[in-house]
Motif scaffolding. Sequence first.
Motif, mmCIF file in Angstrom:
data_model
loop_
_atom_site.group_PDB
_atom_site.id
_atom_site.type_symbol
_atom_site.label_atom_id
_atom_site.label_comp_id
_atom_site.label_asym_id
_atom_site.label_seq_id
_atom_site.Cartn_x
_atom_site.Cartn_y
_atom_site.Cartn_z
ATOM 1 N N PRO A 239 45.319 -32.931 77.963
ATOM 2 C CA PRO A 239 46.330 -33.878 77.813
ATOM 3 C C PRO A 239 45.808 -35.411 78.096
ATOM 4 N N SER A 240 46.226 -36.281 77.303
ATOM 5 C CA SER A 240 45.890 -37.732 77.301
ATOM 6 C C SER A 240 46.056 -38.272 78.854
ATOM 7 N N PRO A 241 45.396 -39.381 79.337
ATOM 8 C CA PRO A 241 45.597 -39.778 80.558
ATOM 9 C C PRO A 241 46.524 -40.977 80.443
ATOM 10 N N VAL B 194 52.375 -42.146 74.995
ATOM 11 C CA VAL B 194 52.090 -41.145 73.887
ATOM 12 C C VAL B 194 51.198 -42.061 72.954
ATOM 13 N N GLU B 195 50.320 -41.575 72.347
ATOM 14 C CA GLU B 195 49.497 -42.328 71.541
ATOM 15 C C GLU B 195 49.993 -43.102 70.433
ATOM 16 N N SER B 196 49.271 -44.114 69.793
ATOM 17 C CA SER B 196 49.973 -44.848 68.682
ATOM 18 C C SER B 196 50.567 -44.292 67.278
ATOM 19 N N LYS C 133 43.073 -28.277 68.500
ATOM 20 C CA LYS C 133 43.983 -28.031 69.634
ATOM 21 C C LYS C 133 44.012 -29.251 70.525
ATOM 22 N N HIS C 134 44.986 -29.564 71.133
ATOM 23 C CA HIS C 134 44.949 -31.105 71.519
ATOM 24 C C HIS C 134 45.944 -30.983 72.684
ATOM 25 N N TYR C 135 45.891 -32.056 73.571
ATOM 26 C CA TYR C 135 47.039 -32.332 74.646
ATOM 27 C C TYR C 135 47.240 -31.184 75.600
ATOM 28 N N PRO D 200 38.884 -43.941 71.826
ATOM 29 C CA PRO D 200 40.086 -42.765 71.743
ATOM 30 C C PRO D 200 40.585 -42.771 73.047
ATOM 31 N N SER D 201 41.660 -41.682 73.289
ATOM 32 C CA SER D 201 42.115 -41.309 74.556
ATOM 33 C C SER D 201 41.041 -41.011 75.695
ATOM 34 N N ALA D 202 41.038 -41.632 76.560
ATOM 35 C CA ALA D 202 40.173 -41.558 77.778
ATOM 36 C C ALA D 202 40.182 -40.266 78.463
ATOM 37 N N ASN D 203 40.639 -39.167 77.775
ATOM 38 C CA ASN D 203 40.560 -37.609 78.447
ATOM 39 C C ASN D 203 39.324 -36.992 78.133
ATOM 40 N N THR D 204 39.025 -35.707 78.440
ATOM 41 C CA THR D 204 38.082 -34.742 78.050
ATOM 42 C C THR D 204 38.643 -34.215 76.895
ATOM 43 N N ALA E 254 30.911 -38.341 76.143
ATOM 44 C CA ALA E 254 31.714 -38.600 77.584
ATOM 45 C C ALA E 254 32.967 -37.675 77.244
ATOM 46 N N LYS E 255 33.477 -37.643 76.094
ATOM 47 C CA LYS E 255 34.499 -36.715 76.034
ATOM 48 C C LYS E 255 34.516 -35.381 75.497
ATOM 49 N N GLY E 256 33.183 -35.248 74.864
ATOM 50 C CA GLY E 256 32.946 -33.971 74.269
ATOM 51 C C GLY E 256 33.896 -33.834 72.982
ATOM 52 N N ARG E 257 33.895 -34.856 72.323
ATOM 53 C CA ARG E 257 34.936 -34.962 70.950
ATOM 54 C C ARG E 257 33.783 -34.743 69.881
ATOM 55 N N PRO E 258 34.674 -33.507 68.970
ATOM 56 C CA PRO E 258 33.830 -33.389 67.697
ATOM 57 C C PRO E 258 33.346 -34.733 66.969
#
Length: 334
Positions: free
Chosen positions: A147-149, A176-178, A231-233, A139-143, A52-56
Amino acid sequence: METLLLEAEEEQLVKAAVLLKNNEVVAVPTETVYGLAANAMDVEAVRKIFAAKGRPQDNPLILHIGSFDMLHDITDNIPPLAYSLAEAFWPGPLTMIFRRKENVPAETCGGLDTAAVRMPDNDFTRKLIEECGFPLAAPSANTSGLPSPTSAAHVFADMKGKIPMIIDGGECSCGVESTVITFENESIRILRPGAVTPEMLREFAEVIIDNGVLKQLSPDERVMSPGMKYKHYSPKAEVYIVDGSDEQFTKFIATLTDGKTAVLCGNEALPENIIRLPYGASAEEQGENLFASLRRADELCCKAVYVRSPDTEGFGLAVYNRLLRAAGFRVIKL
Ligand code: AMP
Ligand code: MG
């Protein structure tokens, strides 16, 4: 797939738990950012998060627990320092890394022999975990990369049609994440800064801030937190960090003539052609606004976003760490 958007109320707990017990993914509110949750102990469920995230696959997930007891299902190696930190900061934005038990799938942990664990400070989500009876990988619920939601609307924008349910618990208070830490002999190593600051952790032990927190790691450098190498956020707009005095900053911004330029700002006087996006004066306000404003820049089709370099004391370190990655480490020194 239809995506239900439900309020974080008691009556929705069971509906969300039924989906999670069936290995589905549900987006849940936490005090940091929204999480994309599934059964951390089940490979099929965890694979759906990555999809769903397309996360590595090598970027490990954080396991969220509802009570301290659940930590014993994940690890049988809890250092004494972890008990003190849990007492001080859980529930809250502190993630601790432990050696994982065999029953925690390697897929959940990006193939590592460790597991990252935290107890979120959100009553609904903690009750949901208890109702499920297993930890939720979230994990954060973004693609991946965006940027994180920090609101259910952000999650809906990224996850509509991809997951069956989003629980709306309002805006995240932290934004901001933990903080992610690992134990090193008697010391604490910060792999990712967050609202539990180095200053707060120094009350308990010596604190080492990992090289990856403020530096772009070279490809051959050993990465302790795999998420830090990506690369992030980042919004689609180009983000630039600007380092200079108030006066230099205002002068610099006045030279930007493109109408689709945004600035994350407080109450600075800025030219009229510049799009102002909420930021704030304190690191806490900046953390709360950062991701929402980066997302807003894309909604307004901005080409570039400029942000003042924050103070890196306290929670400011977390804000700067996210900004550096959003900006691809581009800092304009005035
Ligand atoms: P996110 O899921 O977007 O909040 O990111 C989770 C972060 O925690 C990533 O930066 C991961 O690299 C880090 N993390 C999760 N599990 C581990 C672990 N076992 N060892 C080191 N870092 C981890
Ligand atoms: Mg993330």
